[in-house]
Design a protein around this motif. Structure first.
Motif, PDB file in Angstrom:
ATOM      1  N   PRO A  32      -0.395  -7.073   2.468  1.00  0.00           N
ATOM      2  CA  PRO A  32      -1.392  -6.541   3.604  1.00  0.00           C
ATOM      3  C   PRO A  32      -1.936  -5.493   3.108  1.00  0.00           C
ATOM      4  N   GLY A  33      -1.342  -4.723   2.422  1.00  0.00           N
ATOM      5  CA  GLY A  33      -2.102  -3.187   1.833  1.00  0.00           C
ATOM      6  C   GLY A  33      -1.631  -2.144   3.230  1.00  0.00           C
ATOM      7  N   GLY A  34      -2.114  -1.084   3.032  1.00  0.00           N
ATOM      8  CA  GLY A  34      -2.128  -0.042   4.030  1.00  0.00           C
ATOM      9  C   GLY A  34      -1.180   1.213   3.742  1.00  0.00           C
ATOM     10  N   SER A  35      -0.417   1.044   2.334  1.00  0.00           N
ATOM     11  CA  SER A  35       0.511   1.966   2.131  1.00  0.00           C
ATOM     12  C   SER A  35      -0.245   3.369   1.784  1.00  0.00           C
ATOM     13  N   MET A  36       0.592   4.482   1.902  1.00  0.00           N
ATOM     14  CA  MET A  36       0.227   5.766   1.456  1.00  0.00           C
ATOM     15  C   MET A  36      -0.195   5.790  -0.014  1.00  0.00           C
ATOM     16  N   ARG A  37       0.608   4.812  -0.724  1.00  0.00           N
ATOM     17  CA  ARG A  37       0.540   4.888  -2.165  1.00  0.00           C
ATOM     18  C   ARG A  37      -0.230   3.441  -2.641  1.00  0.00           C
ATOM     19  N   ASP A  38      -1.088   2.836  -1.849  1.00  0.00           N
ATOM     20  CA  ASP A  38      -1.641   1.775  -2.208  1.00  0.00           C
ATOM     21  C   ASP A  38      -2.588   2.119  -3.646  1.00  0.00           C
ATOM     22  N   ASP A  39      -3.138   3.231  -3.871  1.00  0.00           N
ATOM     23  CA  ASP A  39      -3.701   3.350  -5.291  1.00  0.00           C
ATOM     24  C   ASP A  39      -3.092   3.332  -6.300  1.00  0.00           C
ATOM     25  N   GLU A  40      -1.696   4.107  -5.903  1.00  0.00           N
ATOM     26  CA  GLU A  40      -0.546   3.834  -6.958  1.00  0.00           C
ATOM     27  C   GLU A  40      -0.125   2.454  -7.549  1.00  0.00           C
ATOM     28  N   VAL A  41      -0.074   1.671  -6.343  1.00  0.00           N
ATOM     29  CA  VAL A  41       0.395   0.108  -6.570  1.00  0.00           C
ATOM     30  C   VAL A  41      -0.912  -0.499  -7.403  1.00  0.00           C
ATOM     31  N   ILE A  42      -2.177  -0.291  -6.911  1.00  0.00           N
ATOM     32  CA  ILE A  42      -3.153  -1.000  -7.376  1.00  0.00           C
ATOM     33  C   ILE A  42      -3.355  -0.518  -8.922  1.00  0.00           C
ATOM     34  N   GLN A  43      -3.063   0.758  -9.289  1.00  0.00           N
ATOM     35  CA  GLN A  43      -3.196   1.148 -10.806  1.00  0.00           C
ATOM     36  C   GLN A  43      -2.289   0.507 -11.406  1.00  0.00           C
ATOM     37  N   ALA A  44      -0.791   0.351 -10.903  1.00  0.00           N
ATOM     38  CA  ALA A  44       0.109  -0.363 -11.682  1.00  0.00           C
ATOM     39  C   ALA A  44      -0.357  -1.845 -11.937  1.00  0.00           C
ATOM     40  N   ALA A  45      -0.861  -2.510 -11.133  1.00  0.00           N
ATOM     41  CA  ALA A  45      -1.267  -3.921 -10.971  1.00  0.00           C
ATOM     42  C   ALA A  45      -2.352  -3.961 -12.319  1.00  0.00           C
ATOM     43  N   ASP A  46      -3.341  -2.990 -12.057  1.00  0.00           N
ATOM     44  CA  ASP A  46      -4.428  -2.903 -13.280  1.00  0.00           C
ATOM     45  C   ASP A  46      -3.849  -2.690 -14.625  1.00  0.00           C
ATOM     46  N   GLU A  47      -2.893  -1.747 -14.700  1.00  0.00           N
ATOM     47  CA  GLU A  47      -2.235  -1.658 -16.003  1.00  0.00           C
ATOM     48  C   GLU A  47      -1.641  -2.762 -16.569  1.00  0.00           C
ATOM     49  N   HIS A  48      -1.094  -3.643 -15.823  1.00  0.00           N
ATOM     50  CA  HIS A  48      -0.490  -4.752 -16.266  1.00  0.00           C
ATOM     51  C   HIS A  48      -1.410  -6.341 -16.207  1.00  0.00           C
ATOM     52  N   GLY A  49      -2.444  -6.053 -15.791  1.00  0.00           N
ATOM     53  CA  GLY A  49      -3.563  -7.259 -15.621  1.00  0.00           C
ATOM     54  C   GLY A  49      -3.128  -7.976 -14.706  1.00  0.00           C
ATOM     55  N   ILE A  50      -2.538  -7.626 -13.437  1.00  0.00           N
ATOM     56  CA  ILE A  50      -2.213  -8.537 -12.337  1.00  0.00           C
ATOM     57  C   ILE A  50      -3.368  -8.191 -11.441  1.00  0.00           C
ATOM     58  N   ALA A  51      -3.805  -9.523 -10.652  1.00  0.00           N
ATOM     59  CA  ALA A  51      -4.778  -9.681  -9.761  1.00  0.00           C
ATOM     60  C   ALA A  51      -4.032  -9.352  -8.524  1.00  0.00           C
ATOM     61  N   MET A  52      -4.723  -8.607  -7.614  1.00  0.00           N
ATOM     62  CA  MET A  52      -4.113  -8.255  -6.342  1.00  0.00           C
ATOM     63  C   MET A  52      -5.028  -8.501  -5.224  1.00  0.00           C
ATOM     64  N   VAL A  53      -4.702  -9.451  -4.142  1.00  0.00           N
ATOM     65  CA  VAL A  53      -5.590  -9.458  -2.983  1.00  0.00           C
ATOM     66  C   VAL A  53      -4.603  -8.717  -1.822  1.00  0.00           C
ATOM     67  N   VAL A  54      -5.412  -8.195  -0.953  1.00  0.00           N
ATOM     68  CA  VAL A  54      -4.888  -7.636   0.155  1.00  0.00           C
ATOM     69  C   VAL A  54      -5.551  -8.370   1.562  1.00  0.00           C
ATOM     70  N   THR A  55      -4.651  -8.543   2.648  1.00  0.00           N
ATOM     71  CA  THR A  55      -4.983  -9.340   3.639  1.00  0.00           C
ATOM     72  C   THR A  55      -5.561  -8.427   5.000  1.00  0.00           C
ATOM     73  N   GLY A  56      -4.784  -7.326   4.885  1.00  0.00           N
ATOM     74  CA  GLY A  56      -4.945  -6.477   6.213  1.00  0.00           C
ATOM     75  C   GLY A  56      -4.174  -7.069   7.229  1.00  0.00           C
ATOM     76  N   MET A  57      -3.248  -8.036   7.124  1.00  0.00           N
ATOM     77  CA  MET A  57      -2.365  -8.411   8.243  1.00  0.00           C
ATOM     78  C   MET A  57      -1.087  -8.483   7.626  1.00  0.00           C
ATOM     79  N   ARG A  58      -0.156  -7.659   8.445  1.00  0.00           N
ATOM     80  CA  ARG A  58       1.345  -7.728   8.033  1.00  0.00           C
ATOM     81  C   ARG A  58       2.179  -8.913   8.794  1.00  0.00           C
ATOM     82  N   HIS A  59       3.180  -9.343   8.257  1.00  0.00           N
ATOM     83  CA  HIS A  59       3.940 -10.324   8.985  1.00  0.00           C
ATOM     84  C   HIS A  59       5.392 -10.154   8.995  1.00  0.00           C
ATOM     85  N   PHE A  60       5.903  -9.026   9.418  1.00  0.00           N
ATOM     86  CA  PHE A  60       7.294  -8.743   9.556  1.00  0.00           C
ATOM     87  C   PHE A  60       7.929  -9.743  10.549  1.00  0.00           C
TER      88      PHE A  60
END
Length: 537
Positions: A507-535
């Protein structure tokens, strides 16, 4: 200040001399009336009920003779009169009540037979508001409540299924009703009027788009008393509501022993999950254990979908619930019955499949006639100490979301389809949920952990266990991963990378989204965010 109670004892046996019958549903009416007439019971009736009885050759006294007043306002006013309510409410042993009845020539009514206008059916039919309002019964509930309050002297019958019990009581009691029967009928009568008023108030709230009315009631009709609850020391029962939704509550049980509390809970979870997959597009199977999926897959056939779902976790699938989005056929039935399965639920099944399942006499087979609409609104209710938590159903669908790529690398077409598939599953996994998927099948599921990184690790370990059983490679390599909520830290994502995932949806929306996205980029991971949570707790 409470009204003082009368101190007159409730008689046990009472002769039944006079009955008032006014019913919309005329099921069993003639049999009941004929049985009463044979015992010399005077029958008073209204409108269409009176006509039906007269046409059957029965002597009927119109209620207008009792009230001295005709039905008026299109039948809206016919029984709201002291001649009726005095006969229902009068305490026969109270001298002042008896004197008032004599003074005003009010005859006691010993039996009231009433059922109500079909309000809920009218709402369900899609009728206009005016027609719905016209089907709010007024006189019926008023009489029912009056007679039920005075149950020491009045038997109130609101359900045609109770007609036979009343006639049998009269036969055994030589024309008398017992207090125990009158009490049980009164309890049922008040439950009916409570449910009826709940339906009316719920309709008003819905028509006003009031999602949080100041008072809210919920009702259900007993479907069956269960052997026990989640554990043997707990009592339990299954109640059906008025919601029209294909599923365990509406299913036809073709065979197998009675469903348990846990069976019903798990089967509902399984069928709601598999309904996420359009049967016109694909065959899909979900295997559920303790309300969590242990394997879900799409396939060209139900057999293929089942085999791929089963491969995700062959250990947990034992004793599970299997839900299908298409008709159960013989090939799938033969495969499913190779291991112990508690329940199979499907929209339908062919004759050969049912014959195969019949070889497992304890296996429950439920056929629903269709799938629930995953987009339809609805309410979910959960009890807490001293209250109820009420929320709308999670009807968010990944196909309706605006998916946003937030990494340098975008997912390819195959990854994107797997990401959508995995996110559909994550919606139905207990939080914190992590789902690995590959080629439209789950390959590892982590559920219900206190930290997201633990779910990621458990899901990866499950995939390793499945690979060991199958004697092949660990399928998380080259898989995608879905998270039901944002990654609070990069550690959960890095666990997925270590397991071999190449793309992630969250879903995205964490205070550390930038950190998580950066980690994904460093490992060549594609990331998609939905904007909707499903707890899902």
């Amino acid at each position: 200040m409470a009204i003082a109670a009368n101190t007159y004892p409730s008689p046990d046996k009472l002769p039944l001399k006079r009955a008032l019958i006014s019913v919309f549903d005329k099921t069993g009416l003639l049999e009941l009336a004929q049985g009463l007439a044979a015992r010399g019971v005077e029958i008073i009736s209204t409108g269409g009920t009176a006509r039906a009885l007269s046409e059957a050759g029965l002597a009927v006294r119109d209620v207008s003779e009792l009230t001295g007043f005709p039905e008026v306002m299109d039948g809206r006013v016919k029984t709201l009169h002291p001649g009726v309510h005095g006969g229902l409410l009068g305490i026969r042993a109270d001298p002042s009540h008896a004197a008032a009845m004599d003074q005003h020539q009010i005859s006691g009514i010993d039996l009231l037979v009433v059922n109500l206008y079909p309000f809920e059916q009218t709402v369900a039919s899609g009728a206009e508001a005016a027609a719905i309002v016209e089907n709010i019964d007024i006189g019926g509930p008023a009489m029912i409540r009056a007679g039920a309050k005075n149950h020491p002297y009045v038997a109130v019958v609101t359900d045609p299924n109770d007609y036979r019990s009343v006639l049998e009581e009269l036969e055994a009691g030589e024309g008398e009703t017992g207090l125990d029967l009158r009490k049980r009928l009164a309890a049922k009568a008040f439950a009916l009027t409570a449910a009826y008023d709940t339906a009316v108030s719920s309709w008003f709230a819905s028509s006003l788009n009031d999602v949080s009315p100041s008072r809210r009631s919920f009702t259900g009709q007993l479907a069956e008393t269960l052997r026990y609850g989640e554990n043997p020391h707990q009592t339990a029962a299954f109640y059906k509501t008025s919601e029209v939704r294909a599923g365990v509550a509406t299913a036809r049980q073709v065979q197998g022993k009675e469903l348990s509390y846990n069976n019903i809970n798990d089967t509902d979870a399984a069928f709601e999950l598999v309904a996420e997959f359009d049967p016109k597009r694909t065959a899909a199977v979900a295997i559920i254990k303790h309300a969590n999926p242990c394997g879900v897959a799409e396939g060209g056939t139900i057999l293929e979908a089942y085999q791929r779902a089963y491969a995700c976790d062959t250990v947990s699938a034992f004793g599970g619930i299997v839900a299908l989005n298409r008709r159960l056929d013989a090939a799938a039935a033969a495969e499913i019955t190779k291991i112990f399965t508690e329940v199979i639920i499907a929209p339908d099944a062919d004759e050969e499949a049912m014959a195969i399942v019949a070889g497992k006499k304890n296996l429950r087979l439920l056929l629903t006639g269709g799938l629930p609409d995953s987009r339809a609104p609805g309410l979910l209710v959960k009890s807490v100490a001293g209250g109820l938590l009420v929320q709308s159903r999670d009807n968010g669908m990944v196909d309706d979301l605006d998916l946003r790529v937030v990494t340098r690398r975008a997912p390819d077409a195959r990854e994107l389809e797997d990401l959508k598939f995995a996110f559909r599953i994550a919606k139905h996994v207990k939080s914190n949920a992590i789902v690995y998927a590959k080629n439209l099948a789950t390959v590892g599921i982590g559920a219900g952990q206190m930290s997201r990184v633990d779910s990621a690790r458990i899901a990866a370990r499950k995939a390793e266990d499945a690979a060991a059983v199958a004697g092949g490679e660990v399928l998380t390599k080259g898989s995608v991963v879905a998270s039901d909520a944002f990654f609070p830290f990069a550690d959960g994502l890095l666990s997925a990378v270590a397991a071999g995932a190449t793309a992630v949806i969250q879903p995205g929306g964490s205070m550390r989204d930038d950190e998580v996205i950066q980690a994904a980029d460093e490992h060549g991971i594609a990331m998609v965010v939905t904007g909707m949570r499903h707890f899902r707790h």
